[in-house]
Scaffold this motif. Structure first.
Motif, PDB file in Angstrom:
ATOM      1  N   ASP A  73      -3.168  -6.330   3.332  1.00  0.00           N
ATOM      2  CA  ASP A  73      -3.707  -4.992   3.517  1.00  0.00           C
ATOM      3  C   ASP A  73      -2.848  -4.018   2.714  1.00  0.00           C
ATOM      4  N   PRO A  74      -3.400  -3.375   1.676  1.00  0.00           N
ATOM      5  CA  PRO A  74      -2.594  -2.471   0.859  1.00  0.00           C
ATOM      6  C   PRO A  74      -2.154  -1.210   1.603  1.00  0.00           C
ATOM      7  N   THR A  75      -2.811  -0.907   2.725  1.00  0.00           N
ATOM      8  CA  THR A  75      -2.426   0.294   3.466  1.00  0.00           C
ATOM      9  C   THR A  75      -1.370   0.001   4.511  1.00  0.00           C
ATOM     10  N   ASP A  76      -1.034  -1.281   4.713  1.00  0.00           N
ATOM     11  CA  ASP A  76      -0.032  -1.654   5.691  1.00  0.00           C
ATOM     12  C   ASP A  76       1.373  -1.447   5.086  1.00  0.00           C
ATOM     13  N   ARG A  77       2.144  -0.502   5.643  1.00  0.00           N
ATOM     14  CA  ARG A  77       3.455  -0.169   5.092  1.00  0.00           C
ATOM     15  C   ARG A  77       4.596  -0.764   5.920  1.00  0.00           C
ATOM     16  N   SER A  78       4.257  -1.684   6.828  1.00  0.00           N
ATOM     17  CA  SER A  78       5.285  -2.254   7.696  1.00  0.00           C
ATOM     18  C   SER A  78       6.135  -3.281   6.959  1.00  0.00           C
TER      19      SER A  78
END
Length: 81
Positions: A73-78
């Motif tokens: 997921d490119p929006t996952d910044r974890s």
């Protein structure tokens, strides 16, 4: 004597009673385009008939590829790259 370029360059699309070429030239172009279309369709059908029903797989099977895929997921910044 007129060359082919001079005949085609003349503006004969006005009064058709004075020897205009609009009708015959249009018919000629339609016949040429129709012939080219028929030949193109025949050629492409012959090429499609020569293709195999199935192509050999290149590398691992499709089922193995599905199980090995990882979706990120490119929006996952974890996680850090």
């Amino acid at each position: 004597m007129l060359t082919a370029a001079q005949v085609l360059a003349q503006n004969n699309f006005g009064d058709t009673r004075t020897g205009g070429l609009a009708g015959p030239m249009g018919l000629f172009l339609i016949l040429v385009l129709g012939t080219a279309t028929v030949l193109l369709i025949r050629n492409m059908n012959a090429r499609l008939r020569r293709l195999p029903d199935r192509f050999p797989s290149q590398g691992p099977s499709a089922d193995a590829m599905k199980s090995e895929r990882v979706v990120v997921d490119p929006t996952d910044r974890s996680t850090s790259p």
